[in-house]
Design an enzyme around this catalytic site. Structure first.
Site, PDB file in Angstrom:
ATOM      1  N   HIS A 124       8.210   6.540   9.094  1.00  0.00           N
ATOM      2  CA  HIS A 124       9.030   6.616   7.877  1.00  0.00           C
ATOM      3  C   HIS A 124      10.453   6.966   8.306  1.00  0.00           C
ATOM      4  O   HIS A 124      10.656   7.624   9.333  1.00  0.00           O
ATOM      5  CB  HIS A 124       8.481   7.682   6.925  1.00  0.00           C
ATOM      6  CG  HIS A 124       7.255   7.228   6.198  1.00  0.00           C
ATOM      7  ND1 HIS A 124       7.243   6.957   4.850  1.00  0.00           N
ATOM      8  CD2 HIS A 124       6.002   6.965   6.640  1.00  0.00           C
ATOM      9  CE1 HIS A 124       6.033   6.563   4.492  1.00  0.00           C
ATOM     10  NE2 HIS A 124       5.253   6.561   5.556  1.00  0.00           N
ATOM     11  N   CYS A 141       4.782   9.048   0.524  1.00  0.00           N
ATOM     12  CA  CYS A 141       3.452   9.562   0.190  1.00  0.00           C
ATOM     13  C   CYS A 141       3.539  10.533  -0.980  1.00  0.00           C
ATOM     14  O   CYS A 141       4.284  11.506  -0.926  1.00  0.00           O
ATOM     15  CB  CYS A 141       2.850  10.268   1.402  1.00  0.00           C
ATOM     16  SG  CYS A 141       1.287  11.084   1.037  1.00  0.00           S
ATOM     17  N   ASN A 176       8.967   3.880   4.165  1.00  0.00           N
ATOM     18  CA  ASN A 176       8.686   3.406   5.519  1.00  0.00           C
ATOM     19  C   ASN A 176       9.962   2.819   6.110  1.00  0.00           C
ATOM     20  O   ASN A 176      10.898   2.501   5.392  1.00  0.00           O
ATOM     21  CB  ASN A 176       7.643   2.291   5.479  1.00  0.00           C
ATOM     22  CG  ASN A 176       6.311   2.748   4.934  1.00  0.00           C
ATOM     23  OD1 ASN A 176       6.098   2.723   3.735  1.00  0.00           O
ATOM     24  ND2 ASN A 176       5.436   3.177   5.804  1.00  0.00           N
ATOM     25  N   ARG A 187       0.862  -1.186   0.000  1.00  0.00           N
ATOM     26  CA  ARG A 187       0.000   0.000   0.000  1.00  0.00           C
ATOM     27  C   ARG A 187       0.907   1.248   0.000  1.00  0.00           C
ATOM     28  O   ARG A 187       1.084   1.904  -1.017  1.00  0.00           O
ATOM     29  CB  ARG A 187      -0.938  -0.043   1.226  1.00  0.00           C
ATOM     30  CG  ARG A 187      -2.144   0.880   1.114  1.00  0.00           C
ATOM     31  CD  ARG A 187      -1.811   2.323   1.425  1.00  0.00           C
ATOM     32  NE  ARG A 187      -1.270   2.483   2.775  1.00  0.00           N
ATOM     33  CZ  ARG A 187      -0.700   3.608   3.199  1.00  0.00           C
ATOM     34  NH1 ARG A 187      -0.577   4.646   2.391  1.00  0.00           N
ATOM     35  NH2 ARG A 187      -0.225   3.696   4.427  1.00  0.00           N
ATOM     36  N   ASP A 188       1.525   1.510   1.129  1.00  0.00           N
ATOM     37  CA  ASP A 188       2.342   2.722   1.255  1.00  0.00           C
ATOM     38  C   ASP A 188       3.543   2.678   0.306  1.00  0.00           C
ATOM     39  O   ASP A 188       3.905   3.673  -0.315  1.00  0.00           O
ATOM     40  CB  ASP A 188       2.842   2.822   2.704  1.00  0.00           C
ATOM     41  CG  ASP A 188       3.051   4.248   3.158  1.00  0.00           C
ATOM     42  OD1 ASP A 188       3.076   5.153   2.305  1.00  0.00           O
ATOM     43  OD2 ASP A 188       3.209   4.466   4.370  1.00  0.00           O
TER      44      ASP A 188
HETATM   45 ZN    ZN Z   1       3.190   6.088   5.519  1.00  0.00          ZN
END
Ligand code: ZN
Length: 309
Positions: A213, A244, A253, A18-19
């Site tokens: 992060h 992001c 991350n 996801r991230d």
């Molecule tokens: Zn994040």
């Protein structure tokens, strides 16, 4: 999320799918599932597997439904999905995730850019969602995730009082978990310790997740500070992939493998096999040949004595 059986256990959730990938060129569904499969084989039991946002906003998530269906068929894992509004939450529920990470931003500017909503509207949406799911016999877990909780690229410092007030409101709404995210890597260990300690007092026994992060090299120091404040759930991304797209300057991350190594050194059990996790990381270089990977454990390996010649 996992239910922790004892106080030596710690939950690690992989958020790379996801991230990690949201700012990269879209991967094929099969590539995402291969990443998932290899990491699940290393013992990772919780994944933030995708995001239910419109593909025109983040093209990488064009196949959210198929990824959830494919992952459910491949391994027994707790699958969560990120959502920013009610529409996304409905899609996630229909897809069959066990957990929904509903993001509310502590910064009004970040909230507007990331979710085209105000923090107040996002909080109200979480309250309305939980109320509307009351009749469901087995509703998914709802995690209230406060992004930019430690600072915002646009607004600078974020008032910790505001973050705690948001967390209290989410707890009152009935979320199953509260997450605090250092979305753009502003946090330092003292701030982390203070905010998580105060959050614990504010929300009682509600499970708490930390999402860091490593933008400024503080990632592992912040994990340690959160551990000392009693946090036992962490998000991370294999090889430190991530960032992001709506937070300029944000990088990946914290690396899952470095996190797991620290947790082991700290005497906690994540249930993850470090050797196999490093194998899964090596396979990422084939999946993401143009993406720089991060992390220290993969460079030096797991410490073990070298045989004398
Ligand atoms: Zn994040």
């Amino acid at each position: 999320m996992n239910t922790l059986a004892n106080d030596r256990q710690v939950a690690v959730r992989e958020v790379g799918l996801r991230d990690g990938i949201q700012s990269l060129a879209p991967l094929a569904t099969e590539q995402k599932l291969e990443w998932f499969r290899r990491e699940a084989a290393a013992g990772v039991r919780a994944f933030e597997i995708t995001s239910f946002v419109p593909a025109r906003v983040i093209p990488q998530f064009y196949d959210a439904e198929q990824v959830v269906a494919g992952a459910r068929a491949k391994a027994q894992s707790v699958l969560s999905a990120l959502v920013l509004n009610d529409k996304g939450a409905r899609r996630a529920i229909d897809a069959g995730v066990q957990s929904i990470t509903f993001v509310v931003s502590a910064s009004a500017t970040h909230s507007g850019k990331n979710a085209r909503t105000t923090p107040e509207e996002a909080l109200s949406a979480v309250e309305a969602l939980i109320a509307s799911l009351a009749a469901m016999s087995e509703r998914p877990q709802i995690s209230g995730a406060i992004s930019t909780a430690f600072g915002c690229t646009y607004e600078g410092k974020v008032d910790p009082g505001r973050v705690l007030a948001m967390a209290e409101r989410l707890a009152k709404a009935g979320v199953d978990e509260i997450g605090l995210a250092d979305t753009v890597g502003f946090a330092g260990p003292r701030q982390v310790h203070n905010l998580f300690s105060n959050l614990r007092k504010a929300v009682g026994n509600l499970p708490i997740t930390a999402h860091f992060h490593d933008t400024r090299g503080m990632g592992m120091a912040n994990v340690l500070a959160a551990l000392e404040a009693g946090v036992r759930r962490f998000d991370a991304s294999l090889g430190g992939v991530g960032g992001c797209p709506f937070a300029p300057g944000a990088t990946g991350n914290i690396a899952t493998e470095d996190l797991c190594f620290l947790l082991e050194e700290y005497g906690l059990q994540s249930g993850i096999d470090l050797e196999r996790l490093l194998e899964a990381r090596r396979s990422l270089t084939e999946l993401l040949p143009d993406e720089p990977l991060h992390g220290a454990l993969s460079r030096a390996g797991i410490p073990r004595p070298v045989a004398l010649q």
